[in-house]
Every structure is written in C-alpha cells, then in structure tokens.
Enzyme design. Sequence first.
Site, PDB file in Angstrom:
ATOM      1  N   GLY A  27     -57.068 -18.705  36.186  1.00 46.99           N
ATOM      2  CA  GLY A  27     -58.264 -18.254  35.478  1.00 46.99           C
ATOM      3  C   GLY A  27     -58.169 -16.878  34.870  1.00 46.99           C
ATOM      4  N   VAL A  30     -54.184 -13.958  29.633  1.00 39.46           N
ATOM      5  CA  VAL A  30     -52.943 -13.199  29.533  1.00 39.46           C
ATOM      6  C   VAL A  30     -52.600 -12.954  28.070  1.00 39.46           C
ATOM      7  CG1 VAL A  30     -50.523 -13.037  30.229  1.00 39.46           C
ATOM      8  CG2 VAL A  30     -52.119 -14.386  31.607  1.00 39.46           C
ATOM      9  N   HIS A  81     -33.011  -5.687  33.409  1.00 37.61           N
ATOM     10  CA  HIS A  81     -32.967  -4.382  34.056  1.00 37.61           C
ATOM     11  C   HIS A  81     -32.284  -3.360  33.147  1.00 37.61           C
ATOM     12  CE1 HIS A  81     -28.629  -4.587  34.984  1.00 37.61           C
ATOM     13  NE2 HIS A  81     -28.816  -5.865  35.259  1.00 37.61           N
ATOM     14  N   ASN A 107     -36.067  -7.591  38.058  1.00 37.19           N
ATOM     15  CA  ASN A 107     -35.104  -7.187  39.089  1.00 37.19           C
ATOM     16  C   ASN A 107     -34.555  -5.826  38.685  1.00 37.19           C
ATOM     17  OD1 ASN A 107     -34.991  -9.017  41.224  1.00 37.19           O
ATOM     18  ND2 ASN A 107     -33.678 -10.428  40.099  1.00 37.19           N
ATOM     19  N   SER A 133     -39.611 -13.036  43.967  1.00 39.69           N
ATOM     20  CA  SER A 133     -38.553 -13.924  44.426  1.00 39.69           C
ATOM     21  C   SER A 133     -38.977 -15.384  44.351  1.00 39.69           C
ATOM     22  CB  SER A 133     -38.166 -13.588  45.872  1.00 39.69           C
ATOM     23  OG  SER A 133     -37.153 -14.466  46.327  1.00 39.69           O
ATOM     24  N   LYS A 188     -36.603  -5.951  47.529  1.00 36.65           N
ATOM     25  CA  LYS A 188     -36.210  -7.146  46.781  1.00 36.65           C
ATOM     26  C   LYS A 188     -34.705  -7.134  46.491  1.00 36.65           C
ATOM     27  CE  LYS A 188     -36.475 -10.883  44.241  1.00 36.65           C
ATOM     28  NZ  LYS A 188     -35.310 -10.834  43.368  1.00 36.65           N
ATOM     29  N   ASN A 192     -31.951  -9.949  47.793  1.00 42.41           N
ATOM     30  CA  ASN A 192     -30.943 -10.646  47.000  1.00 42.41           C
ATOM     31  C   ASN A 192     -29.548 -10.514  47.608  1.00 42.41           C
ATOM     32  OD1 ASN A 192     -33.120 -11.111  45.330  1.00 42.41           O
ATOM     33  ND2 ASN A 192     -32.018 -10.628  43.464  1.00 42.41           N
ATOM     34  N   GLU A 195     -29.555 -12.976  50.258  1.00 40.05           N
ATOM     35  CA  GLU A 195     -29.502 -14.283  49.581  1.00 40.05           C
ATOM     36  C   GLU A 195     -28.068 -14.656  49.206  1.00 40.05           C
ATOM     37  OE1 GLU A 195     -30.331 -15.234  44.990  1.00 40.05           O
ATOM     38  OE2 GLU A 195     -32.125 -14.598  46.090  1.00 40.05           O
ATOM     39  N   ARG A 299     -18.039 -13.886  44.705  1.00 41.62           N
ATOM     40  CA  ARG A 299     -18.687 -14.105  43.404  1.00 41.62           C
ATOM     41  C   ARG A 299     -17.861 -13.471  42.286  1.00 41.62           C
ATOM     42  NH1 ARG A 299     -24.715 -14.577  43.425  1.00 41.62           N
ATOM     43  NH2 ARG A 299     -24.794 -13.005  41.788  1.00 41.62           N
ATOM     44  N   HIS A 472      -7.557  16.250  60.691  1.00 41.45           N
ATOM     45  CA  HIS A 472      -8.960  15.867  60.557  1.00 41.45           C
ATOM     46  C   HIS A 472      -9.753  16.024  61.854  1.00 41.45           C
ATOM     47  CE1 HIS A 472      -9.111  14.346  56.410  1.00 41.45           C
ATOM     48  NE2 HIS A 472      -7.841  14.007  56.592  1.00 41.45           N
TER      49      HIS A 472
END
Length: 498
Positions: A27, A30, A81, A107, A133, A188, A192, A195, A299, A472
Amino acid sequence: MAAITKVAMIGAGSMGGGMTLLLAEKGISVGVQDPSSETVDALIKSGESQGIHDKIEKYEDYETLCNSLSSPRIIFFSLPHGSVGDTVVSGLHPYLSKGDIIVDCSNEEWENTQRRQGKLVAQGVYYIGCGVSGGYQAARRGPSMCPGGEDKALDIAMPLFEKMAAKDKKGNPCVAKIGMGGAGHYVKMIHNGIEHAMMSSISEAWTIMNKHMGMKYDEIGEVFEKWSSEGELVDTFLVKIGADICEQTDKNGHHVLADVQDKVVQDIDGSEGTGIWSNTQATSLHVPAPTLATAHFLRIVSAFRGHREHVKDTFHGSFLPSKIDFSSDDEKTAFIEDLRQAVYTTCLASYVQGMSIIDAADKDNKWAIKYANIVQIWKAGCIIQSEHINSLLETIYTPDSKSSSHDLLYQSSIAKELKTGFESLKKVVLKGVETNAIIPSMSATLDYLKYSGNLELPTSFYEAELDYFGKHMFDSKSDDKDPGQPETGKHHFEWKPA
C-alpha cells in the site's frame, strides 16, 4: 508522526524492482528513478500484471522525484557498490531538507556508508545503511533487513521496514536496529562471508556424493531433502534449495545442474564485494576466520577456468578424483551421516568466525551492536537462515545479555556441538585426502577446531626462528606469569653471533 504513504526508489534492477513491487503491494506509493528508462517501464508493466501499477510512478530526474515526497522524505537506494552511490547522493543534495532519510539497501561497503553519513550530517539528512538479504526473490516477497544508523532515523523508518521484512514462524518481522554508523552494512557484509562458507561446505558435500561416491543428482537431492527436514540442518535455506537444484530438469528432462559451469565470477567482475571485504576485515582485525577465507579462495580460483586448464595440462592431469569404495550399504549410509555432521559443523564454525569478526569491529568502532537483533533478522528471509543454529544463538544473545565478549567458542552449548561433529568432520576430511576431493572449507574448519583450543602449537618453533633471524623476542615458559595476551615477549637468545 503521520504514517509514510510514499517513498522513492533509486535503482530499479532485480533488488530495487523487487522491493518496489513489495512496497506497492503493502500500500505504499513508490516513485522510481533509474538511468534505464526501459527498466522502469518493465517494472511498471510487471506491476500492472500484479494489479499494483497504480502505486508505481516513473520519474526522470531527482528534483521532481524529491518534490513528489512529503516530509520527511524517505529515499531508498538499490545501486552497485562504490562511486555510484556518491554520485547519486551529490545529485540529490540540492533537493533534500533537514530530517530527510536515505535508506541504502545496496551491498555497500560499510566505510562508504559512514563517510556519507558524515557528509550529510551538516545538512541534517540521515543515511541508513540497510543490508538486505534473501536475493531478488526475497526482495519481492519479504527480505531480512539489517539497518544501522541514527536512532531517530531508524525510529521513523522502522514501521516501513517492518511492513517489508520477512516474518519468522511467530509472525515477528526479521528486521531490527543493529547499531550506529555503518553497523547495518557491516553485519550484512559478514552475513555474506558466512553465506559463502556455508555454500562452500554444501557444495563440497555435493561433490563428494557426486564425483567420489557416484551418486546421481536425484539421489543427492533426496539426501539434501532429508538433511533440511530433520536434525541440525533442519530448515537450513542453502541445504533446502540444494535439493531443488539437484532435482530440477529442463523441458527436455535434462538436469539443469549438469549444464552449470564451475565458475563463480562475482568477486572478479566487481558485482560482489562483500566476500573480499569480510576476509579483509578478518585479517585487519586479527580474527582467525579460515573457513570464510578458504571458501573465498575457492570462488576466486573457480573464476579463472582458463588458468586451471593450463595448470591441469602442466601437471598432466595429476590430482584427479578417485572413487570412495564402501563394503556395504550400511557403510555408505554411515558415511553420508558423517558428511551431514561435517557440513553442519562447518556451517556452525562459519557462524562462530563471522560473529567474532563482528565482535572485534563493534569494539573498534563503538557501534553498540545489538546482538539479539542480529539473531532476529537471521531467522527468516536471509540466505544463512538455519533453524537449529539460530536457536543456539538465541539462548546466548538475549536482549538482557551483559557479556562483554561475544566469542562463541567460550559458550558450552557451541563447544558441545563442535566437539560432537569433530570426529565426523575428521572422517570426511580423511576420505577427501585419500580421494583428492576438493573440500577446502571442511579441511580448514578441522584445523580451526584443532588449533583454537590447543596450547602446544607449532608456533613455538616458528617464534624461535623469528627470534633467530630477526630478534623478535619471545615469551619464556619459565616466566612466573604468562599474560596470555598478544604482547611482545621479553626474551631474546643469541642463537648465532652476528
């Protein structure tokens, strides 16, 4: 404040278009603006077929779009982005007024969000970084929403978000205030990263069943159906859709999956940045997140198929997969159960690592993140929704929790689950090593569990070598009290005079 009846949507692609139709269905009118006039026309046509076109209006420029909105104006972004958002913010600037709210549902990189928040504060305009998401389908039917920013702006926009958001099994909206600044986009982003790790583990299980056990697509689909209907992976979205993917056929009866090439290119072509940012954050904040990292590397290497072809030729086909042999159906059934436990353990470890990154960033940026609200937004609508894992987190991250640490490895309930799955994970990785199975996320998770709680790491030798050539310094076991903190040691040994 009067109810919001009209908003703007800048960006009418798959996500912006889906949210536009969702808002119209709820409703809300936009006003839509997009560089592609044809994209907006197609969106309006889609609205016509759904009987909601009267709520969608096309605008050619920012001035008329802004003038069509009542105060405070609420303008949604769904953009690529990076610099595109800056260009749009600059274009809107002359037409915005004090109290107006931009809701960035892209994103977007969290640092860009905070920079824009700082830029707009002088004008009195609010900028909410709101991770969304669930993909384009959830954008249409109800996504998980992850908003961060000023409380005043969030209070104004929250009733609108609650109309849009997915609902959990109790009917509660999967949206809540996450924290200040760029916290919404940050959480978010880590969502990911989790994910990607979960997808890697499920894909690794698929390749074991298909390439190494010789199981057909439909048979694997039945396994995924069972996994998503009971036990620790019950109602895990990525497992549930895995069954659909394995079983889906085209009009000729051929499995669609059989035609899908082994290339993930979103990180390379610039359309996806969250995986890169998640792992960059883990490294810069000194948080071990090997499951997320190895999923990302898989990936990356997958995208360069031509490179892989060349390497395969160079190695003359070495490292090829071999079959896993079972002496009985019972042995095969037991191994599939170990595989289920291995996937679950890897998924849970992904959550653990992701929440550790969020915890470190929260302390660093002083966002005052509401962890119970993260649990709520991950109940439905999002890609990493997993009922059993969510129920575990819900008992840990309660609204009245006062814990200063959100390290899930300190939680007995999480430790119990990871210990239970450890032996199955080890069996699967062992079989993977024997048969050249490509299982990077499972392998990384196994090592992660081994070294996270071990007080005899190989790094004592590593530290000695650092001291040998670089002076060190090191901590001594004979010290009265080891601080247990990452501080420079007090000892040096002259292993060999210069």
